[in-house]
Design a protein around this motif. Structure first.
Motif, mmCIF file in Angstrom:
data_model
loop_
_atom_site.group_PDB
_atom_site.id
_atom_site.type_symbol
_atom_site.label_atom_id
_atom_site.label_comp_id
_atom_site.label_asym_id
_atom_site.label_seq_id
_atom_site.Cartn_x
_atom_site.Cartn_y
_atom_site.Cartn_z
ATOM 1 N N ASP A 37 27.218 22.325 54.367
ATOM 2 C CA ASP A 37 28.172 21.647 55.241
ATOM 3 C C ASP A 37 28.867 20.509 54.515
ATOM 4 O OD1 ASP A 37 27.482 23.349 57.223
ATOM 5 O OD2 ASP A 37 26.331 21.899 58.416
ATOM 6 N N LYS A 38 28.149 19.846 53.687
ATOM 7 C CA LYS A 38 28.747 18.719 52.977
ATOM 8 C C LYS A 38 29.843 19.198 52.051
ATOM 9 C CE LYS A 38 24.688 15.741 53.077
ATOM 10 N NZ LYS A 38 23.561 15.179 52.280
ATOM 11 N N LEU A 78 31.244 22.118 52.313
ATOM 12 C CA LEU A 78 32.043 23.139 52.985
ATOM 13 C C LEU A 78 32.153 24.385 52.103
ATOM 14 C CD1 LEU A 78 34.858 20.929 54.582
ATOM 15 C CD2 LEU A 78 32.812 21.862 55.637
ATOM 16 N N GLU A 89 33.822 28.567 59.837
ATOM 17 C CA GLU A 89 33.893 27.159 60.213
ATOM 18 C C GLU A 89 34.251 26.292 59.026
ATOM 19 O OE1 GLU A 89 31.275 26.337 64.137
ATOM 20 O OE2 GLU A 89 30.187 26.272 62.232
ATOM 21 N N TYR A 90 33.774 26.675 57.879
ATOM 22 C CA TYR A 90 34.131 25.915 56.686
ATOM 23 C C TYR A 90 35.625 26.047 56.430
ATOM 24 C CZ TYR A 90 29.136 25.394 55.632
ATOM 25 O OH TYR A 90 27.825 25.067 55.697
ATOM 26 N N SER A 120 37.320 24.013 58.983
ATOM 27 C CA SER A 120 37.218 22.591 58.684
ATOM 28 C C SER A 120 38.167 22.214 57.555
ATOM 29 C CB SER A 120 35.780 22.235 58.306
ATOM 30 O OG SER A 120 35.697 20.870 57.975
ATOM 31 N N THR A 121 38.241 23.062 56.583
ATOM 32 C CA THR A 121 39.097 22.795 55.448
ATOM 33 C C THR A 121 40.568 22.846 55.858
ATOM 34 O OG1 THR A 121 37.466 23.767 53.976
ATOM 35 C CG2 THR A 121 39.716 23.525 53.119
ATOM 36 N N GLY A 159 39.342 18.623 58.260
ATOM 37 C CA GLY A 159 38.146 17.966 58.779
ATOM 38 C C GLY A 159 38.262 17.613 60.230
ATOM 39 N N LYS A 178 38.250 19.636 62.590
ATOM 40 C CA LYS A 178 37.297 20.505 63.323
ATOM 41 C C LYS A 178 36.116 20.824 62.412
ATOM 42 C CE LYS A 178 40.466 22.631 66.617
ATOM 43 N NZ LYS A 178 40.957 23.910 67.184
ATOM 44 N N PRO A 179 35.204 19.949 62.375
ATOM 45 C CA PRO A 179 34.043 20.165 61.496
ATOM 46 C C PRO A 179 33.181 21.308 62.020
ATOM 47 C CG PRO A 179 33.632 18.293 62.913
ATOM 48 C CD PRO A 179 35.040 18.735 63.192
ATOM 49 N N PRO A 180 32.306 21.747 61.159
ATOM 50 C CA PRO A 180 31.398 22.819 61.566
ATOM 51 C C PRO A 180 30.571 22.399 62.770
ATOM 52 C CG PRO A 180 31.304 22.491 59.216
ATOM 53 C CD PRO A 180 32.107 21.365 59.773
#
Lengths: 542, 328
Positions: free
Chosen positions: B60-61, B63, B83-84, B87-88, B92, B94-96
């Protein structure tokens, strides 16, 4: 010998028992840890469920390979382990084949092929040995054998360890079916060893030590007892011989009854006690001396006499001396003193008399006070008396001695007569006529009673020193009676006869005298010296 | 001399006693198990969750989905990977989805075969959103437990399940003792989602938050599409069968399954689509022109009451993540 042997065996068995017991707790004590090992040529070694708990808990499981190779050991549920191994070849440990070896069975991949297939897509393989326990939905085995894998890190394992060369884990027992998997990820042969702590008991130690110890103590006790018995043998012997009864019996037939009656009338039970006292004396010394005495004894009264001395000197010396002391010593003294002066005359005589004399020395006061006169008078007279009676009764004394030697009594018997004779002798002055008439028998008895009474006055007058000189002088008073006797005593045989008689009677007299005067037995102490001197004398005499 | 043989005999007897009293070799006496044990202990399950959480937090950190396969599989892997991307794509915004790595309770199967699937109910996430139901699966003996999927729990009660030390029985897909066989649930539910009350199975399924949301979203999309002359259609398809059916204390079952929702927007003839969703564009790799097909992956957890008690099948938890998009 048999007794010794038995004792030795008992002791040996005891020591053996102790030794075995100790050995059972030491040399033969089972190891605290039971280690079972199997060296497999397989990359995987799997234990059947339950094997890990065979030896107890906790189990220490160690897997090892040749150094430098990775090795993993894990514990998981049997289904998980076998599922993980899958179709690979492995060594299945089924249990113990010995206390230090594990029983194994090689399981090949083909064995898993027979597992009943199910529709489920699972790749798990159920092994033949576990088929029974597998749930109804057995999974079909994947056809492709899995390459050598590394079980380390799987989520399924309850315990695991990995290392290079060896890996170890400890497994506390848990409910369930648990298997060990030892694997070398690179396919090296794996050795599995499982160690269990064992509760080792030593049930034979203390019972064995206790029983063995008791046996040893028993043996020691028996040995000690035997040793003592052997050492005391003489004393016990003498004690047995003591036989007071015979003395009493012996006299009874003749004059005793009359004597007793007379004594009872006069002094009550006095006579009885003295007799017993005298009896005691005889036995102890008698042994060795008896033997000697026997040799000589038969020849004459002299032989019988020695025993008496011995008795006095040895064990009962103190006792006898005390009881007898009063009168006897005196009489003896008189005789002894005389003999000492004229030792050459007859050593045999001397010893006998000396005993009493020694006793007198020990208890000079007593003697001097009471006995002296009686002794002096009586002694001088007594010997004479005895001699006569002996002459007259010669047959009786002679026969008596022989008997005494064997039993010890016989000696007494003869002595008694003399005693009585002597006793009377002390009194003789008063009852000379009777004595002669009754000589050995009656006169003495009668005399006994009176003697104690009579003597007291005399002692006061004379002291020992006076005695020595007085003996010769004393005779005169007695002389009237003695002369005839003296003649006889003068001859060697007479003295022998004389001595015995004086000894015995004195004891009786002494007791009676003491009682009448209320002297306690403590006075005996001085008498103790007498025995010592006595033994010396007898030796001299012999 | 007679004693020597006796002593020897005695010694021999004692020696025999010493040695002969030794115990016979113990033999393995494994316990007989009438029922398969739970696949994992509570401790082990917690360790698994922690391991999954570790992989997730790492990935997660960054991504970066590269490390996810180690502990993620199936829908979860696809969802997390998407989700990654999301998020990308959104920078960011919409984070995981947060997935707590703490196990509040678990439903562990009684099984000695593979694959093995267990459910883990986590603590409430830090954002105070609904609890998650993690579906962990071990596909094969030499595989690790991996996160197969997760779902957000709906408000309401979670059925009581057996203790961890006992484990929950694994029910067959066609278990007849349930109101609806597990194997039929996903397809029926899909039909209910698509047809609503018109579905033949509508009576068997209670309404739930997920279904309501789907229907509402569909209606909205259709309205929007209609404004532009476009059309919006959405289909629901059961993916495979139920991944697992675990018995509950009341005799019912927890059934976990996966749906695939495909929503298609087609522009009116001659028209074009304007996509303002960078996520879809990132997934598709291009901006849509006439058609946008978005595929959602749905993970659903149902409670199926026993047939004897009757009642309706209820969705307890669900998660829907857009995992694929295609444009044309």
């Amino acid at each position: 010998m048999l007794k010794r042997l038995v004792i030795a065996v008992i002791g040996a068995v005891g020591v053996l028992a102790v030794g075995l017991a100790v050995a059972s707790a030491t040399l033969w004590r089972a190891d605290d840890v039971l280690v079972a090992t199997v060296a497999s040529d397989q990359a995987y070694v799997v234990t059947a469920p339950g094997v890990i708990d065979v030896g107890g808990a906790p189990a220490t499981v160690t897997a090892s390979t040749s150094s430098g190779h990775p090795v993993v050991v894990v514990v998981g549920r049997d289904t998980d382990v076998l599922g993980w191994v899958g179709g690979d070849r492995y060594e299945l440990v089924t249990g113990l084949s010995g206390w230090h070896t594990l029983a194994t069975r090689a399981v090949t991949a083909t064995a898993t092929a027979s597992a009943s297939g199910a529709a489920s897509p699972a790749a798990a393989a159920s092994d033949a040995p576990l088929a029974a326990t597998a749930s109804s939905s057995a999974a079909a085995s994947t056809p492709a054998p899995v390459a050598v894998g590394d079980p380390a890190g799987s989520d399924m394992w309850t315990a695991s360890d990995a290392g290079t060369g060896s890996a170890t884990l400890t497994w506390p027992s848990q409910p369930g079916r648990w298997s060990v998997l030892a694997a070398s990820p690179d396919g090296t042969a794996t050795t599995l060893s499982i160690a269990w702590p064992r509760t080792v008991t030593t049930p034979y130690l203390w019972p064995g030590v206790a029983v063995g110890g008791l046996l040893v103590l028993l043996a020691l006790g028996l040995a000690t007892r035997m040793w003592w018995t052997a050492r005391r043998g003489d004393a016990s012997w003498t004690a047995v011989e003591v036989a007071p009864a015979p003395l009493a019996a012996a006299p009874v037939p003749r004059t005793r009854r009359e004597l007793r009656e007379a004594e009872r009338l006069a002094a009550g039970s006095r006579s009885d006690r003295p007799r017993t006292g005298s009896m005691e004396r005889v036995p102890p010394p008698s042994r060795s001396r008896h033997d000697q005495g026997h040799d000589e004894g038969p020849a004459g009264p002299s032989g019988s006499v020695p025993p008496d001395r011995a008795v006095d000197s040895d064990s009962a010396g103190s006792r006898r001396s005390t009881p007898t002391t009063g009168p006897t010593p005196e009489s003896v003294d008189a005789s002894t003193s005389a003999p000492q002066e004229s030792e050459p005359r007859g050593r045999r005589l001397l010893p006998r008399r000396r005993r009493p004399g020694s006793v007198d020395d020990g208890a000079p006061t007593e003697v001097s006070t009471v006995a002296p006169r009686a002794g002096v008078g009586p002694q001088a007279t007594a010997p004479s008396w005895v001699a006569r009676p002996a002459d007259g009764d010669a047959a009786a004394p002679a026969g008596a001695p022989a008997a005494p030697t064997t039993v010890g009594r016989p000696t007494w018997v003869p002595t008694r007569t003399p005693r009585t004779g002597s006793a009377p002798a002390g009194r003789v002055p008063g009852a000379e006529p009777d004595r002669r008439a009754d000589a050995d028998r009656r006169p003495p008895a009668v005399v006994d009673g009176p003697v104690p009474q009579g003597p007291p006055p005399a002692p006061q007058r004379r002291a020992r020193p006076s005695w020595l000189g007085a003996d010769r002088v004393s005779p005169p008073p007695v002389v009237p009676v003695l002369p005839p006797d003296q003649v006889a005593p003068a001859s060697v045989p007479t003295p022998a006869a004389l001595p015995p008689s004086p000894l015995l009677p004195p004891t009786v007299r002494a007791d009676a005298w003491r009682r009448t005067w209320g002297i306690s037995p403590a006075d005996d102490a001085p008498a103790g010296s007498a025995p010592e001197s006595a033994p010396d004398e007898p030796e001299d005499g012999r | 001399m007679r004693r020597r043989p006796q002593i020897a005999a005695l010694a021999a007897v004692v020696a025999l006693l010493m040695t002969a009293c030794s115990n016979p070799l113990p033999t393995a006496m494994p316990e007989a198990e009438a029922v398969a044990p739970p696949a994992l202990s509570a401790v082990q399950s917690q360790a698994v969750v922690a391991a999954v959480g570790s992989v997730l937090s790492t990935s997660d950190k960054a991504l970066d989905p590269a490390g996810l396969p180690a502990r993620l599989t199936g829908p979860a892997l696809a969802m997390r990977t998407a989700e990654y991307i999301r998020s990308t794509a959104t920078g960011g915004a919409k984070p995981p989805t947060p997935l707590p790595a703490n196990e509040a309770t678990a439903v562990i199967p009684q099984t000695d075969v593979w694959p093995r699937t267990m459910l883990v109910i986590t603590d409430q996430p830090d954002d105070l959103s609904a609890r998650r139901v993690l579906v962990l699966q071990q596909a094969a003996p030499r595989d690790q437990y991996k996160l197969w999927g997760w779902a957000r729990m709906f408000p309401g009660e979670f059925p009581t399940t057996a203790a961890l030390t006992t484990g929950s029985a694994v029910l067959a897909a066609d278990d007849p003792d349930l109101v609806v066989p597990p194997s039929a649930i996903l397809s029926q539910y899909a039909d209910v989602l698509a047809n609503g009350a018109a579905s033949a199975s509508a009576a068997k399924y209670a309404g739930d938050t997920f279904r309501t949301a789907i229907e509402a979203n569909r209606t909205q999309q259709q309205a929007l599409a209609a404004e532009g002359g476009a059309t919006f259609t959405e289909t629901y398809t059961a993916t495979d069968g139920p991944v697992v059916s675990l018995a509950t204390q009341e005799g019912g079952a927890l059934v976990v399954g996966q749906l695939s929702t495909t929503s298609t927007i087609t522009a009116a003839q001659g028209g074009t689509l304007t996509n303002s969703d960078p996520f879809s564009a990132a997934l598709a790799g291009a901006a849509p022109t006439t058609t946008l097909v978005r595929t959602y992956t749905d993970v659903l957890v149902f409670y199926v009451p026993p047939a004897s008690a009757g009642g309706q099948v209820v969705a307890l938890a669900a998660e829907q993540i857009l995992t694929a998009a295609a444009v044309s």
